[in-house]
Design a protein around this motif. Sequence first.
Motif, PDB file in Angstrom:
ATOM      1  N   LEU A 158       0.826  -1.210   0.000  1.00 50.19           N
ATOM      2  CA  LEU A 158       0.000   0.000   0.000  1.00 50.19           C
ATOM      3  C   LEU A 158       0.856   1.255   0.000  1.00 50.19           C
ATOM      4  CD1 LEU A 158      -2.890  -0.956   2.471  1.00 50.19           C
ATOM      5  CD2 LEU A 158      -2.862  -1.085  -0.026  1.00 50.19           C
ATOM      6  N   THR A 159       1.924   1.241   0.776  1.00 42.76           N
ATOM      7  CA  THR A 159       2.828   2.397   0.820  1.00 42.76           C
ATOM      8  C   THR A 159       3.559   2.560  -0.508  1.00 42.76           C
ATOM      9  OG1 THR A 159       3.152   2.059   3.196  1.00 42.76           O
ATOM     10  CG2 THR A 159       4.754   3.454   2.060  1.00 42.76           C
ATOM     11  N   SER A 172       1.458   4.290  -3.075  1.00 42.07           N
ATOM     12  CA  SER A 172       0.956   5.638  -2.768  1.00 42.07           C
ATOM     13  C   SER A 172       2.110   6.598  -2.464  1.00 42.07           C
ATOM     14  CB  SER A 172      -0.038   5.574  -1.602  1.00 42.07           C
ATOM     15  OG  SER A 172       0.532   4.926  -0.466  1.00 42.07           O
ATOM     16  N   THR A 173       2.427   6.764  -1.193  1.00 44.62           N
ATOM     17  CA  THR A 173       3.405   7.791  -0.802  1.00 44.62           C
ATOM     18  C   THR A 173       4.813   7.503  -1.315  1.00 44.62           C
ATOM     19  OG1 THR A 173       3.709   6.654   1.322  1.00 44.62           O
ATOM     20  CG2 THR A 173       2.092   8.442   1.241  1.00 44.62           C
ATOM     21  N   SER A 230      -3.050   8.685  -1.839  1.00 44.79           N
ATOM     22  CA  SER A 230      -2.843   8.401  -0.421  1.00 44.79           C
ATOM     23  C   SER A 230      -2.930   6.902  -0.172  1.00 44.79           C
ATOM     24  CB  SER A 230      -3.906   9.111   0.426  1.00 44.79           C
ATOM     25  OG  SER A 230      -5.196   8.536   0.191  1.00 44.79           O
ATOM     26  N   LYS A 231      -2.423   6.513   0.998  1.00 42.84           N
ATOM     27  CA  LYS A 231      -2.479   5.106   1.381  1.00 42.84           C
ATOM     28  C   LYS A 231      -3.919   4.669   1.604  1.00 42.84           C
ATOM     29  CE  LYS A 231      -0.041   1.902   4.473  1.00 42.84           C
ATOM     30  NZ  LYS A 231       0.989   1.809   5.547  1.00 42.84           N
ATOM     31  N   ARG A 245      -5.896   1.608  -0.106  1.00 43.94           N
ATOM     32  CA  ARG A 245      -6.525   0.559   0.701  1.00 43.94           C
ATOM     33  C   ARG A 245      -7.948   0.269   0.207  1.00 43.94           C
ATOM     34  NH1 ARG A 245      -5.696   2.648   5.124  1.00 43.94           N
ATOM     35  NH2 ARG A 245      -3.940   1.376   5.859  1.00 43.94           N
TER      36      ARG A 245
END
Length: 431
Positions: A366-367, A370-371, A380-381, A385
Amino acid sequence: MDLLEELRWRGMFHDMMPGTDEHLRQNAPITGYIGFDPTASSLHIGNLATIMLLVHLQRAGHRPLALVGGATGMIGDPSGKSAERNLLDEAALRRNQAGIQAQLEKFLDFNDGPTGARVVNNYDWFKEFGFLQFLREVGKHLTVNYMMAKDSVKRRIGGNEDSGAEGISYTEFSYQLLQGYDFFHLYKELGCTLQMGASDQWGNITTGTELIRRMSGGEGKAYALTGQLITKADGTKYGKSETGTVWLDPTLTSPYQFYQFFLNSKDEDAPRLIRVFTLLTQAEIEALEAEHAQAPHLRTLQKALAKDVTIRVHSEQAFEAALAASQVLFGGGDLATLDEATLLDVFAGVPHVEISRSAVADLDALTLLSTATNGVIFASKGEARKMVQNNGVKLNRQKVTLDQSATAVPALLDKYLVAQKGKSYFLITLV
């Protein structure tokens, strides 16, 4: 079917001098030629339409010559241009000529028979031809008035600031005289009686026929035949993609890009293109058209066109690789089957993002999505999600789970991750 019948049903015929039809029928095999400009290292799609004129000439029982303009390439043909071209040196032209000849050999049958193709280079007869000798033996036969009457010259010689044209130098003005002498030389040395080319070459070609008549004391007779310029249904020039010219050299335009170019032809263009660029028969093409009309969304015509041309320009193996690559993007094929060059070709148009290989080791998926990739894929995370929970995210075609690490999916070629967000693709490169 004779040459003219073949060209007409394919929509390739534009014009010819009176008597050309009878000459072709009564004097087979005749020798005909087309000139190719060696100012690039490869021929392109526009040239391929002209090559097909030579292919049909040979298939109709005649002998094709391909003239690579090593001498005239140092000057530049003003036809269809509004500005002077950059001139290349002899070494660069020789390199280009070698590449062009190798490409021509894929389409024409080179043999020692009466219809065997041959490549000639006009530098071979111009290199020892002195300027004063040329003026005395050739230049005196054509008046300036005759040369200025050609459309390609008139468009340039009337250049002014408002029209955007830059006028014409003596160098380019003399081009038609040099090309005309090419025809005379081939007529005299190889019995060549026909010059062909695209319709914008009519002026230069007929200069050659006139020069042959005058330099032979009125006894010489030669002929001209031109093919249609290939344009799209909207009238714009054919042969350019979003990334530029479509070349026949696989190092300049990959087989995948080449295949995609034809595959993406519009429905209104495909019937003409398949007639010009393939050797499929009239019955075969009409059958494909009928099938296409029943289900246009299956793109039957475009697939047949792209397959045929890719195989003849590149190879069966290159076509299979291009087809596999297309299926990867549009049909869910195996990403792991692609080599690096093809992978980058397939995803050339999607957003690319780089991330440190060492940083990925400590991240969850997820990271990463995104970031860590600067919000290119997900802002964004939390957004990542939500889509993961809805089974809408994949890495290298494997569904991403909430607790998955960034390294759970092996990188392609130990370097790439293909992220899929719904129907959108992203390419992550580990550096």
